[in-house]
Design a protein around this motif. Structure first.
Motif, mmCIF file in Angstrom:
data_model
loop_
_atom_site.group_PDB
_atom_site.id
_atom_site.type_symbol
_atom_site.label_atom_id
_atom_site.label_comp_id
_atom_site.label_asym_id
_atom_site.label_seq_id
_atom_site.Cartn_x
_atom_site.Cartn_y
_atom_site.Cartn_z
ATOM 1 N N TRP B 11 0.840 -1.213 0.000
ATOM 2 C CA TRP B 11 0.000 0.000 0.000
ATOM 3 C C TRP B 11 0.868 1.254 0.000
ATOM 4 O O TRP B 11 0.626 2.200 -0.749
ATOM 5 C CB TRP B 11 -0.916 0.028 1.239
ATOM 6 N N ALA B 12 1.889 1.269 0.872
ATOM 7 C CA ALA B 12 2.744 2.455 0.996
ATOM 8 C C ALA B 12 3.506 2.698 -0.306
ATOM 9 O O ALA B 12 3.665 3.853 -0.747
ATOM 10 C CB ALA B 12 3.701 2.300 2.169
ATOM 11 N N TYR B 13 3.958 1.618 -0.936
ATOM 12 C CA TYR B 13 4.659 1.735 -2.219
ATOM 13 C C TYR B 13 3.722 2.357 -3.268
ATOM 14 O O TYR B 13 4.072 3.321 -3.962
ATOM 15 C CB TYR B 13 5.157 0.355 -2.663
ATOM 16 N N LEU B 14 2.520 1.815 -3.361
ATOM 17 C CA LEU B 14 1.576 2.299 -4.382
ATOM 18 C C LEU B 14 1.097 3.723 -4.084
ATOM 19 O O LEU B 14 0.739 4.478 -4.993
ATOM 20 C CB LEU B 14 0.374 1.350 -4.482
ATOM 21 N N ALA B 15 1.120 4.081 -2.792
ATOM 22 C CA ALA B 15 0.647 5.425 -2.412
ATOM 23 C C ALA B 15 1.568 6.513 -2.952
ATOM 24 O O ALA B 15 1.164 7.665 -3.081
ATOM 25 C CB ALA B 15 0.558 5.539 -0.884
ATOM 26 N N ARG B 16 2.809 6.164 -3.252
ATOM 27 C CA ARG B 16 3.748 7.162 -3.760
ATOM 28 C C ARG B 16 3.991 7.019 -5.266
ATOM 29 O O ARG B 16 4.498 7.945 -5.914
ATOM 30 C CB ARG B 16 5.095 7.032 -3.025
ATOM 31 N N VAL B 17 3.624 5.895 -5.831
ATOM 32 C CA VAL B 17 4.061 5.552 -7.175
ATOM 33 C C VAL B 17 3.344 6.369 -8.264
ATOM 34 O O VAL B 17 3.781 6.442 -9.401
ATOM 35 C CB VAL B 17 3.911 4.023 -7.377
ATOM 36 N N ALA B 18 2.249 7.019 -7.881
ATOM 37 C CA ALA B 18 1.555 7.924 -8.809
ATOM 38 C C ALA B 18 0.982 9.075 -8.003
ATOM 39 O O ALA B 18 0.644 8.915 -6.824
ATOM 40 C CB ALA B 18 0.425 7.201 -9.541
ATOM 41 N N GLU B 19 0.864 10.229 -8.637
ATOM 42 C CA GLU B 19 0.261 11.385 -7.953
ATOM 43 C C GLU B 19 -1.200 11.056 -7.650
ATOM 44 O O GLU B 19 -1.981 10.746 -8.551
ATOM 45 C CB GLU B 19 0.334 12.620 -8.857
ATOM 46 N N PRO B 20 -1.582 11.093 -6.373
ATOM 47 C CA PRO B 20 -2.983 10.780 -6.066
ATOM 48 C C PRO B 20 -3.896 11.955 -6.398
ATOM 49 O O PRO B 20 -3.447 13.091 -6.344
ATOM 50 C CB PRO B 20 -2.961 10.526 -4.545
ATOM 51 N N PRO B 21 -5.152 11.654 -6.685
ATOM 52 C CA PRO B 21 -5.719 10.315 -6.838
ATOM 53 C C PRO B 21 -5.444 9.784 -8.244
ATOM 54 O O PRO B 21 -5.470 10.539 -9.208
ATOM 55 C CB PRO B 21 -7.217 10.548 -6.645
ATOM 56 N N CYS B 22 -5.211 8.496 -8.340
ATOM 57 C CA CYS B 22 -4.931 7.859 -9.623
ATOM 58 C C CYS B 22 -5.978 6.763 -9.842
ATOM 59 O O CYS B 22 -5.870 5.663 -9.296
ATOM 60 C CB CYS B 22 -3.510 7.287 -9.627
ATOM 61 N N VAL B 23 -6.993 7.112 -10.614
ATOM 62 C CA VAL B 23 -8.134 6.210 -10.786
ATOM 63 C C VAL B 23 -7.730 4.855 -11.379
ATOM 64 O O VAL B 23 -8.167 3.799 -10.888
ATOM 65 C CB VAL B 23 -9.242 6.895 -11.628
ATOM 66 N N PRO B 24 -6.862 4.823 -12.414
ATOM 67 C CA PRO B 24 -6.482 3.503 -12.965
ATOM 68 C C PRO B 24 -5.796 2.618 -11.925
ATOM 69 O O PRO B 24 -6.015 1.402 -11.886
ATOM 70 C CB PRO B 24 -5.518 3.865 -14.099
ATOM 71 N N LEU B 25 -4.963 3.225 -11.086
ATOM 72 C CA LEU B 25 -4.259 2.453 -10.069
ATOM 73 C C LEU B 25 -5.246 1.899 -9.029
ATOM 74 O O LEU B 25 -5.166 0.722 -8.633
ATOM 75 C CB LEU B 25 -3.196 3.337 -9.395
ATOM 76 N N THR B 26 -6.173 2.739 -8.601
ATOM 77 C CA THR B 26 -7.192 2.283 -7.653
ATOM 78 C C THR B 26 -7.984 1.120 -8.248
ATOM 79 O O THR B 26 -8.299 0.138 -7.564
ATOM 80 C CB THR B 26 -8.150 3.449 -7.306
ATOM 81 N N ALA B 27 -8.290 1.240 -9.548
ATOM 82 C CA ALA B 27 -9.051 0.181 -10.214
ATOM 83 C C ALA B 27 -8.246 -1.117 -10.272
ATOM 84 O O ALA B 27 -8.788 -2.220 -10.063
ATOM 85 C CB ALA B 27 -9.441 0.630 -11.622
ATOM 86 N N LEU B 28 -6.954 -1.000 -10.538
ATOM 87 C CA LEU B 28 -6.103 -2.194 -10.596
ATOM 88 C C LEU B 28 -6.062 -2.896 -9.232
ATOM 89 O O LEU B 28 -6.223 -4.116 -9.138
ATOM 90 C CB LEU B 28 -4.685 -1.810 -11.036
ATOM 91 N N VAL B 29 -5.860 -2.099 -8.166
ATOM 92 C CA VAL B 29 -5.813 -2.682 -6.818
ATOM 93 C C VAL B 29 -7.139 -3.367 -6.493
ATOM 94 O O VAL B 29 -7.170 -4.463 -5.936
ATOM 95 C CB VAL B 29 -5.478 -1.592 -5.771
ATOM 96 N N ALA B 30 -8.240 -2.695 -6.856
ATOM 97 C CA ALA B 30 -9.556 -3.275 -6.564
ATOM 98 C C ALA B 30 -9.720 -4.618 -7.280
ATOM 99 O O ALA B 30 -10.352 -5.546 -6.762
ATOM 100 C CB ALA B 30 -10.656 -2.304 -6.989
ATOM 101 N N GLU B 31 -9.109 -4.751 -8.461
ATOM 102 C CA GLU B 31 -9.324 -5.971 -9.241
ATOM 103 C C GLU B 31 -8.400 -7.111 -8.820
ATOM 104 O O GLU B 31 -8.854 -8.248 -8.656
ATOM 105 C CB GLU B 31 -9.132 -5.682 -10.736
ATOM 106 N N VAL B 32 -7.114 -6.801 -8.620
ATOM 107 C CA VAL B 32 -6.171 -7.907 -8.395
ATOM 108 C C VAL B 32 -5.624 -7.976 -6.971
ATOM 109 O O VAL B 32 -4.876 -8.884 -6.630
ATOM 110 C CB VAL B 32 -4.979 -7.827 -9.391
ATOM 111 N N GLY B 33 -5.978 -7.001 -6.141
ATOM 112 C CA GLY B 33 -5.446 -6.984 -4.779
ATOM 113 C C GLY B 33 -4.168 -6.182 -4.713
ATOM 114 O O GLY B 33 -3.486 -5.943 -5.722
ATOM 115 N N VAL B 34 -3.839 -5.751 -3.494
ATOM 116 C CA VAL B 34 -2.735 -4.804 -3.344
ATOM 117 C C VAL B 34 -1.377 -5.446 -3.629
ATOM 118 O O VAL B 34 -0.505 -4.812 -4.239
ATOM 119 C CB VAL B 34 -2.781 -4.138 -1.952
#
Lengths: 375, 375
Positions: B11-34
Motif C-alpha cells: 500500500w505504501a509503495y503504491l501510495a507514492r508511485v503515482a500522484e494521487p488520486p490515480c483512478v487507474p491504479l485504484t481500479a487495478l488494486v480493486a481488481e487484483v489486490g494490493v
C-alpha cells in the motif's frame, strides 16, 4: 373613455360606501356599470346574486360624500383614477389572486393619486423596495446603493412612505432623479407618518402618492396589511431590503408571492436582527437572494434586459424548467384558466402564477378574460 | 481484516508511485489486490485493460520508499489507513462522481492519519466549514458561533487547516471540546501553513490530521484543489462561511455539489467582498442559505434530528418533492444505477445524486455495488 361628472360622482360615492377592497362591490360595478351600481347601492336594491353588496355597504350607503371627497382631493392636488381612465393599472394578478385571499385580496375599486407620474406607466416599470421601520445603518446604506443602481437602469421605486427602509428608498429615488410612488394606508389628503409630510410633498411633486382610501381615512393596522398588497401589485418585483422576523415587510413579501411577483431579499449579517426576515425568505425559497441592482433587474426581467427591453425578446431562452412547462401548457389557440395550467403542467398553483407573471413580463403570454393565452 | 506487513509495504509503495488520486491504479488494486498490483507496477507488466497504470506510474515505479515512508509516518505519530482497515471511510460518492470529474475525482488509494479520532466515525458525523483565507472579523466571529452550536449538536468539524476561516473553525472546535479533522494538501509529516504547526499538533492530539499524499510531499496549488474534494467527501455537509468571488472555498463547494453533499453558505453584508462567493452560491441555487447551527443541522439531516438520530427516522416524511421522486424511483427489490434513477424519476443527474446522498443519510436507501437500493 371620457368620464362624465355623474360617473365621477358615482365612483367617488362607491369608493367610500364600503371599506376597500370590497370584492362584491367591484363585481357589481363590473357587471352593471358604475352609474347603475351607485344607484342600486343607494336605494338598497341590487340585482340577484349581488346581495352581499348590501351587507358591505349598509352602514355607509345613505351617506353620499362624493362631492366633498372630490373637493378635498382637488384641494390637495389629487385626482380620482378609475378603471375608466387610461392610466388605470391592470391589476390582473390581484383579480386572479382573489380566490385565494378572500375580500382583502381584491382589486381596488378606485385609486386617489397625487403627483405627475402616471400610475399605469410606473406599475410596469418599478421595483418595490420595502423593509423594516427600525432599519439599521447597513440597511439604509444598501437601500441607497440599490435605488441608485435601479434608477440608473430606468426603474421607478415603489414603497410605503414609512420610517426606515421605505423612506430611504423614496429619498434615494428622488435624489437619483428617478420616478417614485408612495402607496398610503390612509386618505390621500393625509400625511402618514406626519414626520414624512415634507417627503410626501416631494414625492407628490415629482412622482406620485396613491391610496385606495377615501379622503380623511386614518391609517390603521388592517389598512397597512391591505395597502401592502397594492405595493406588490403596483410594481414589477418586490425586494425586501431588511426585515426582522415579524416585520410588515414580510407581509408585502407574502403578497408578492401570492400575486406571483418576483420576490428578492437582500442578505445581511447573520448577527443582525433586522436581516432575520430576509434570511428566512431566502432560506425558504420564497425570495431570491439579491445582492445588487443587476440581480434585481435579472429577477424582474429574466431575459436580462432593462425596462426598455421588455417585450422585445420573445423567445423562451433562459426560462426555468417550470416556466418552460407552464409556457408549454398553454394551447396554440385560445385561453385556459390557471387551474387548467396547473393540471396540464403538473406544477403547483403558486408556481404557475409566478411563472405566468414572468412570462407575461417577457411578452410570451397574455391575459384573456380570466384566463391566459400565448402572446 | 488484518493487514500483513507485506501488504502495508505494498500500500505504501503504491501510495507514492503515482500522484494521487490515480483512478487507474485504484481500479487495478480493486481488481487484483494490493500485493499483485504492487508487483505488477514494480515489474511494469499489468493485466490487459490496465495499461494506463503504466503511464501514470512510470516515473516513480522503480523507487520503492515504502519502508522509509512508513518510518517517517510512525515517527510523527501517523498511521497508514487503507481500504483494508475498519476505519476506512466509504467514499461511495467519490467513486460515483468519478465518471464526471475525471482522474482528479477518484477515491484516495490510502490515507495517512495522525490523531486519535477514527476517520470513519468523523466522516459520518461532521460538517465541513470552509472559507476565505482573508477572512473578515465578521466571518471569524460567525465561524466561532456556528462551530460552537454544531459541536453542541454532536457534530465534528472538518476543514483544511488554512489561515482564516479554516483555522478559526478548527480552533473553535477544540475550544468547544468537539472533534475536528484537518485535511492537508501536503505530506502528513509537514505543517502547512507553518504558522499553524501548533494548531495542527493540537488537532493531532485530540482530533485527526489526514492526507492522501506520501510523507515529504509539499503543498502545491493543484493539491489544494484535489484536497478540497476530500474535505467534501469526509463530511456530511459543507458550509462556506465566507468566500470572495475566487476563493478556494468555492472549489470545495463545487466538490460538495458534484458529490451530492448538502451545501450551505452563510450570508453577510452585500458590501463585503468576502461574502460575494457565498451570495453567488445561494443566488445560483447551489447552496442553501444557513444563518445558524440549527439550519446547518436541518440541511445535513433533513429529518431535523441530530447526529445521534440518524437512521432512527426511516419514513419519508419531510422529503422534498425531488427526494420523494428519487426515492419512489427505486424498485422494491434489487438495485438500480444512478442513470436508471435519472430516467425513471425524470430528475437531473446532479439532483439525483444530491437526493440519494440525503436519502442515504436518512437511512432510506443504500448503495449496492455501483447501484442503489431501498434500505
Amino acid at each position: 373613455m371620457t368620464t362624465t361628472e355623474s360617473e365621477r360622482r358615482a365612483w367617488a360615492y362607491l369608493a367610500r360606501v364600503a371599506e376597500p377592497p370590497c370584492v362584491p362591490l367591484t363585481a357589481l360595478v363590473a357587471e352593471v356599470g358604475v352609474l347603475e351600481a351607485a344607484a342600486a347601492v343607494a336605494r338598497g336594491l341590487v340585482p340577484r346574486g349581488h346581495e352581499s353588496v348590501l351587507k358591505a355597504t349598509r352602514a355607509r350607503a345613505g351617506d353620499d360624500r362624493s362631492e366633498s371627497d372630490l373637493a378635498v382631493a382637488e384641494k390637495c392636488g389629487a385626482r380620482l383614477v378609475t378603471p375608466d381612465d387610461d392610466e388605470w393599472p391592470g391589476f390582473s394578478l390581484l383579480a386572479l389572486a382573489n380566490a385565494d385571499t378572500g375580500e382583502r385580496g381584491g382589486m381596488p375599486l378606485v385609486l386617489w393619486a397625487r403627483g405627475p407620474a402616471r400610475l399605469d406607466d410606473l406599475a410596469v416599470s418599478s421595483i418595490a423596495l420595502v423593509g423594516s421601520r427600525a432599519a439599521s445603518s447597513y440597511g439604509e446604506h444598501v437601500t441607497g446603493l440599490l435605488v441608485e443602481e435601479l434608477v440608473e437602469y430606468g426603474w421607478g421605486i415603489v414603497s410605503g412612505a414609512a420610517f426606515g427602509i421605505d423612506g430611504v428608498a423614496h429619498r434615494a429615488a428622488l435624489a437619483s432623479g428617478g420616478a417614485t410612488m408612495a402607496v398610503l394606508a390612509c386618505g390621500i389628503d393625509r400625511d402618514y407618518p406626519a414626520a414624512h409630510s415634507r417627503l410626501l410633498a416631494e414625492i407628490a411633486e415629482r412622482g406620485v402618492v396613491v391610496s385606495e382610501y377615501p379622503p380623511h381615512t386614518t391609517a390603521a393596522r388592517h389598512r397597512f396589511l391591505t395597502r401592502n398588497r397594492l405595493v406588490a401589485a403596483l410594481s414589477n418585483a418586490v425586494v425586501v431590503v431588511e426585515a426582522g422576523a415579524r416585520s410588515g415587510a414580510v407581509s408585502t413579501a407574502a403578497w408578492a408571492v401570492k400575486l406571483g411577483r418576483p420576490l428578492g431579499a437582500v442578505p445581511g449579517p447573520v448577527t443582525s436582527a433586522t436581516s432575520v426576515g430576509c434570511h428566512e425568505l431566502i432560506a425558504d425559497g420564497r425570495a431570491l437572494l439579491v445582492a445588487d441592482g443587476a440581480a434585481v433587474r435579472t429577477m424582474a426581467v429574466p431575459d436580462g434586459g432593462g425596462v426598455t427591453d421588455r417585450g422585445t425578446t420573445r423567445n423562451t431562452d433562459g426560462l426555468t424548467p417550470i416556466q418552460q412547462r407552464v409556457h408549454d401548457a398553454l394551447p396554440g389557440r385560445g385561453a385556459v384558466t390557471v387551474e387548467e395550467v396547473v393540471f396540464s403542467a403538473g406544477v403547483q398553483i403558486g408556481e404557475v402564477r409566478a411563472a405566468l407573471a414572468v412570462l407575461e413580463l417577457g411578452g410570451l403570454v397574455a391575459m384573456q378574460g380570466s384566463g391566459w393565452r400565448l402572446a
